[in-house]
Design an enzyme around this catalytic site. Structure first.
Site, PDB file in Angstrom:
ATOM      1  CB  CYS A 108      -1.034   0.099   1.281  1.00  0.00           C
ATOM      2  SG  CYS A 108      -1.833   1.403   1.329  1.00  0.00           S
TER       3      CYS A 108
ATOM      4  CB  CYS B 216      -2.662   4.816   6.650  1.00  0.00           C
ATOM      5  SG  CYS B 216      -4.128   3.526   7.205  1.00  0.00           S
TER       6      CYS B 216
ATOM      7  CB  CYS C 225      -1.321  -1.807   7.414  1.00  0.00           C
ATOM      8  SG  CYS C 225      -2.866  -2.277   6.521  1.00  0.00           S
TER       9      CYS C 225
ATOM     10  CD  GLU D 240     -24.205  -7.199  22.657  1.00  0.00           C
ATOM     11  OE1 GLU D 240     -23.267  -7.961  22.574  1.00  0.00           O
ATOM     12  OE2 GLU D 240     -24.033  -6.360  23.068  1.00  0.00           O
TER      13      GLU D 240
ATOM     14  CB  CYS E 134     -10.405  -9.158  20.403  1.00  0.00           C
ATOM     15  SG  CYS E 134     -11.092  -8.304  21.561  1.00  0.00           S
TER      16      CYS E 134
END
Ligand code: SAH
Length: 468
Positions: free
Chosen positions: A71, A77, A80, A340, A423
């Site tokens: 990229c 940016c 990434c 939730e 995560c």
């Protein structure tokens, strides 16, 4: 060592934010843009007592793990962080992070984590093509110095837009969609929103694509209620193959929050459909949906494997979002109970269950750490099946992990198996430690690379009740 000093540095590791780590004179240095294995000439930018920050003055010997960034704006940016690291090394680095956290934070013995027979750490599930996996993108619009309309991404830690129309993590259609929107704006003399003055109309373009269905949704987030000459936008966008829904969302507040409260469909369907495995999901502009559908399917397959359902089990799915895991498990279980905190997500979960003809999934709005004890301590009425003595509990909490009350209630419920989707390996390790101390043993941990090119690490763990 002082600020601005120049010194050679070998990059030995990478930090959780993707910075290269090297050591010099007993100090640890964090270097942005340096890759594991690089030998660099570093310039100190900030020096503390035993650590500091530096930048790459020159790469003396590039690491063999270094690959050319595909990229053009990868460095500016900030999305990434790992693009300059080969994908093989990215995967190895993520595996190592999970393993280290299990040992260091979880207190699990290296012999257990690494044992050869019945190995706990499974190899990371990586992608074959580690780009173009994101099914959702939000591009801010603005103006450059010449007053031309630009779309792109914010530079790291700022609101300066770096122009780019084709993020390589996203769908290839994004580029023609952004072009269509900007052409329409130019033709109709519509200005992008300016964060400083609060003037201008179009703030963001949100694009979602169902990768399995091919359906595309575009939502313009505008500082107003009406889009002038909207038919001209519709005419342009509907030329794009797969276009199924065009919406506008009004956000007239001068704030950082991207979306406002009011969304209106101006063409096509209110929502698009996508599939994970053979289950259909309705996706509207606001609904939460996993962003990497390829890897999500593999993650859920793993969840199913770890849950080891035979057909009659009662299963809790805590932090269930729109019920994706719940519905995936419901086909193989007796009863599934999803919890939730976001009411809209639970509405979506119920609608998705109906749509797929699934009748054994039950959904509750609230905090996992409140709903679960409410049931267990009898403050809520009984539901179908044996919710108080589940066979399996699945959790998929946000980064901060599970609340302690939630973990303690899970232990009191004594399920045979707990499947933990995470995560953040650090909070996963912390919570697994609590569960291990409460009579469970760690069986398996499998990292699943949901976010190639970035430092995000997703993984799934199986722990089992120790039979006394
Ligand atoms: N399992 C889902 C979503 C996981 S994301 C999927 O795979 O798609 C984590 C979810 O936990 C979010 O939807 C968030 O809204 C929810 N959440 C956050 N805190 C919570 C809490 N205390 N109790 C219940 N849900 C919570």
């Amino acid at each position: 060592m002082r600020k601005n000093d120049l010194f050679p540095l070998t990059i030995e590791d990478m930090a959780v934010g993707g910075e290269g780590i090297g050591h010099d004179q007993g100090m640890t240095f964090f270097v942005k843009g340096a890759v594991l294995g690089d030998q660099i000439m570093a310039r100190a930018t900030k020096v503390k007592k035993n650590y500091g920050y530096a930048r790459v003055e020159e790469i003396l010997l590039p690491s063999e793990n270094r690959v050319p960034e595909v990229c053009p704006i990868a460095r500016q940016c900030g999305g990434c962080q790992l693009q300059a690291l080969s994908y093989e090394k990215q995967k190895a680095w993520k595996e190592a992070r999970v393993r280290n956290d299990l040992i260091r934070i979880g207190g699990f013995a290296p012999e257990l984590v690494d044992r050869v027979v019945d190995r706990v750490m499974e190899p990371i599930l990586g992608m074959e093509k580690a780009f173009r996996y994101r099914n959702k993108a939000q591009f801010p619009l603005g103006e450059n110095r010449e007053g031309e309309i630009i779309s792109g991404f914010y530079a790291a830690r700022s609101h300066r837009i770096i122009p780019i129309d084709d993020c390589l993590l996203g769908a290839p259609e994004n580029e023609s969609i952004l072009k269509a929107v900007k052409d329409y704006m130019r033709a109709c003399r519509i200005r992008p929103y300016n964060e400083v003055t609060g003037r201008g109309l179009v703030r963001h373009v949100l694009i979602r694509k169902g990768f399995a269905s091919g359906q595309i949704m575009v939502c313009l987030i505008i500082n107003g209620r009406e889009l002038p000459r909207q038919q001209e936008l519709i005419d342009r966008l509907t030329k794009i193959v797969g276009m199924k829904s065009i919406c506008i969302n009004s956000n007239c507040k001068q704030s950082n929050v991207i979306m406002g409260d009011e969304t209106r469909c101006i063409w096509g369907q209110e929502s698009i459909t996508d599939y994970i495995g053979d289950i259909a999901f309705a996706i509207s502009p606001r609904s939460f949906y996993q962003v990497n559908p390829y890897q999500t399917a593999r993650l859920y397959e793993k969840a199913l494997e770890y849950a080891d359902l035979k057909g009659q089990e009662s299963v809790w799915d805590l932090y269930c979002g729109i019920g994706t895991i719940s519905l995936f498990l419901a086909r193989k279980a007796g009863q599934v109970y999803g919890v939730e905190i976001i009411p809209e997500a639970i509405e979506d979960a119920k609608a998705n269950a109906r749509r797929n003809g699934i009748e054994n999934a039950h959904f509750f709005v609230g905090k996992a750490e409140e709903i679960l004890p409410d049931f267990y301590e009898g403050r809520r009425d009984a539901v179908a099946g044996d919710a108080l003595h589940p066979d399996v509990i699945v959790v998929d909490p946000p980064r901060k992990g599970c609340d302690d009350i939630c973990l303690q209630t899970m232990l009191r419920m004594r399920p045979d198996r707990i499947v933990y989707v995470s995560c953040d390996p650090a909070t996963l390790a912390r919570d697994l430690k609590t569960l291990a101390e409460g009579g469970y043993s760690l069986q398996r941990v499998c990292p699943v690379d949901q976010f190639p090119q970035t430092t995000h690490v997703e993984c799934i763990a199986l722990i089992q009740r120790v039979k006394s």
